[in-house]
Scaffold this motif. Structure first.
Motif, PDB file in Angstrom:
ATOM      1  N   ILE A  43      58.712  16.386  42.312  1.00  0.00           N
ATOM      2  CA  ILE A  43      57.382  16.174  41.713  1.00  0.00           C
ATOM      3  C   ILE A  43      57.392  16.605  40.255  1.00  0.00           C
ATOM      4  N   PHE A  44      58.002  17.748  39.988  1.00  0.00           N
ATOM      5  CA  PHE A  44      58.088  18.224  38.607  1.00  0.00           C
ATOM      6  C   PHE A  44      58.935  17.281  37.759  1.00  0.00           C
ATOM      7  N   TYR A  45      59.993  16.752  38.347  1.00  0.00           N
ATOM      8  CA  TYR A  45      60.897  15.802  37.669  1.00  0.00           C
ATOM      9  C   TYR A  45      60.125  14.562  37.219  1.00  0.00           C
ATOM     10  N   VAL A  46      59.310  14.016  38.117  1.00  0.00           N
ATOM     11  CA  VAL A  46      58.480  12.845  37.787  1.00  0.00           C
ATOM     12  C   VAL A  46      57.438  13.217  36.742  1.00  0.00           C
ATOM     13  N   GLY A  47      56.913  14.433  36.841  1.00  0.00           N
ATOM     14  CA  GLY A  47      55.932  14.901  35.865  1.00  0.00           C
ATOM     15  C   GLY A  47      56.503  14.926  34.458  1.00  0.00           C
ATOM     16  N   TRP A  51      55.419  12.878  31.040  1.00  0.00           N
ATOM     17  CA  TRP A  51      55.218  13.505  29.735  1.00  0.00           C
ATOM     18  C   TRP A  51      56.015  12.759  28.658  1.00  0.00           C
ATOM     19  N   VAL A  52      57.191  12.285  29.009  1.00  0.00           N
ATOM     20  CA  VAL A  52      57.979  11.471  28.076  1.00  0.00           C
ATOM     21  C   VAL A  52      57.192  10.215  27.714  1.00  0.00           C
ATOM     22  N   ALA A  53      56.618   9.568  28.753  1.00  0.00           N
ATOM     23  CA  ALA A  53      55.820   8.356  28.537  1.00  0.00           C
ATOM     24  C   ALA A  53      54.612   8.663  27.654  1.00  0.00           C
ATOM     25  N   TYR A  54      53.987   9.815  27.875  1.00  0.00           N
ATOM     26  CA  TYR A  54      52.838  10.211  27.055  1.00  0.00           C
ATOM     27  C   TYR A  54      53.247  10.371  25.595  1.00  0.00           C
ATOM     28  N   VAL A  65      56.149  16.123  21.559  1.00  0.00           N
ATOM     29  CA  VAL A  65      55.983  15.973  23.011  1.00  0.00           C
ATOM     30  C   VAL A  65      57.108  15.113  23.567  1.00  0.00           C
ATOM     31  N   PHE A  66      57.426  14.033  22.869  1.00  0.00           N
ATOM     32  CA  PHE A  66      58.493  13.141  23.343  1.00  0.00           C
ATOM     33  C   PHE A  66      59.855  13.826  23.308  1.00  0.00           C
ATOM     34  N   ALA A 149      47.579  11.827  30.374  1.00  0.00           N
ATOM     35  CA  ALA A 149      47.455  13.248  30.033  1.00  0.00           C
ATOM     36  C   ALA A 149      46.854  14.058  31.168  1.00  0.00           C
ATOM     37  N   ALA A 150      46.199  13.388  32.107  1.00  0.00           N
ATOM     38  CA  ALA A 150      45.637  14.075  33.279  1.00  0.00           C
ATOM     39  C   ALA A 150      46.643  14.124  34.422  1.00  0.00           C
TER      40      ALA A 150
END
Length: 264
Positions: A43-47, A51-54, A65-66, A149-150
């Motif tokens: 789950i953290f890995y997907v998170g 964040w990369v996508a954000y 952020v990227f 972001a949510a």
């Protein structure tokens, strides 16, 4: 203000990059996988991927952020691999599934990196405009960015909550190093400052409401994350401290020898 945003963005990026390092060191040092919740790590890995996508679709202004999450996901991929590699009940089928999952995430990350590179090169060529720039690959508007972001911080924040609950029930925190949540706390604190400075700076450009709306989901989740990981750090650190005292106590106690054995 721009300098402050850059500084805290860079500091937050450096902290984010190191998130997977404590657990990776723990795995390589002990060569054992303790009683961890593997779902939490995925789950953290997907998170991190979100964040990369954000960082990509929020625009080049969010380059910290990227970069932070791009490098973090590379390091965390190694953490994920060794988490299963040192698992006692691993088999070839399981390892193949894990490797395929890691490769899939890395390929998506690489695709996002290509998009980011194309946009940031064009952004620099255009003189780094604050707003209204048409990127070669369109970025998301504030509404869609708010959704990512949510979701992204909710995954990275709540990922290890099941692990914490299970550990509390069993009163066993083996497998997780306390320095992982400690680094998470530092990371959360830096990003909280970063996400506060951005709307303060942008209020004059786009208005206070729009500026705060853009970062509010991420800011709230960072605060929640800081609270959760602070609790987790306290619990894990306290556990290992008690275990250390128990070991020292056993070492200091004199060895009792059965007198009947000596008589024989």
């Amino acid at each position: 203000m721009n300098i402050a945003i850059e500084i805290f963005g860079i500091l937050g990026a450096l902290a984010t990059i190191g998130l997977g390092i404590p657990q990776l060191i723990q795995q390589l040092k002990t060569k054992k996988t303790g009683k961890v919740n593997f779902a939490s790590f995925w789950i953290f890995y997907v998170g991190i991927l979100l964040w990369v996508a954000y960082g990509v679709f929020a625009g080049p202004r969010y380059w910290q952020v990227f970069i932070a999450n791009f490098v973090c996901i590379a390091i965390y991929s190694a953490t994920m691999f060794y988490l299963y590699y040192y698992r006692e009940d691993k088999n070839k089928k399981l390892m193949l599934q894990v490797i395929l999952g890691i490769v899939f995430v890395l390929l998506l990350t690489l695709l996002l990196a290509i998009i980011f590179t194309i946009n940031i090169v064009d952004w620099f060529k255009s003189g780094r405009p604050e707003k209204g720039h048409n990127y070669p690959i369109p970025i998301l508007n504030e509404s869609y960015r708010s959704v990512i972001a949510a979701i992204a911080p909710s995954l990275t924040t709540l990922a290890f909550l099941p692990q914490l609950i299970i550990s509390l029930k069993k009163k066993d925190f083996k497998g997780l190093t306390p320095w992982m949540p400690f680094l998470f706390m530092i990371n959360n604190g830096l990003w909280i400052i970063y996400f506060i400075l951005i709307p303060v700076h942008k209020t004059a450009l786009i208005g206070a409401q729009q500026a705060w709306l853009e970062v509010m989901p991420a800011l709230i989740w960072q605060i929640v994350s800081l609270t959760i990981y602070a609790i987790q750090f306290g619990m894990i650190y306290s556990y290992y401290k008690k275990m250390g005292k128990h070991v020292e106590k056993n070492k200091s106690e004199p060895l009792e020898i059965d007198s009947t054995i000596l008589e024989k």
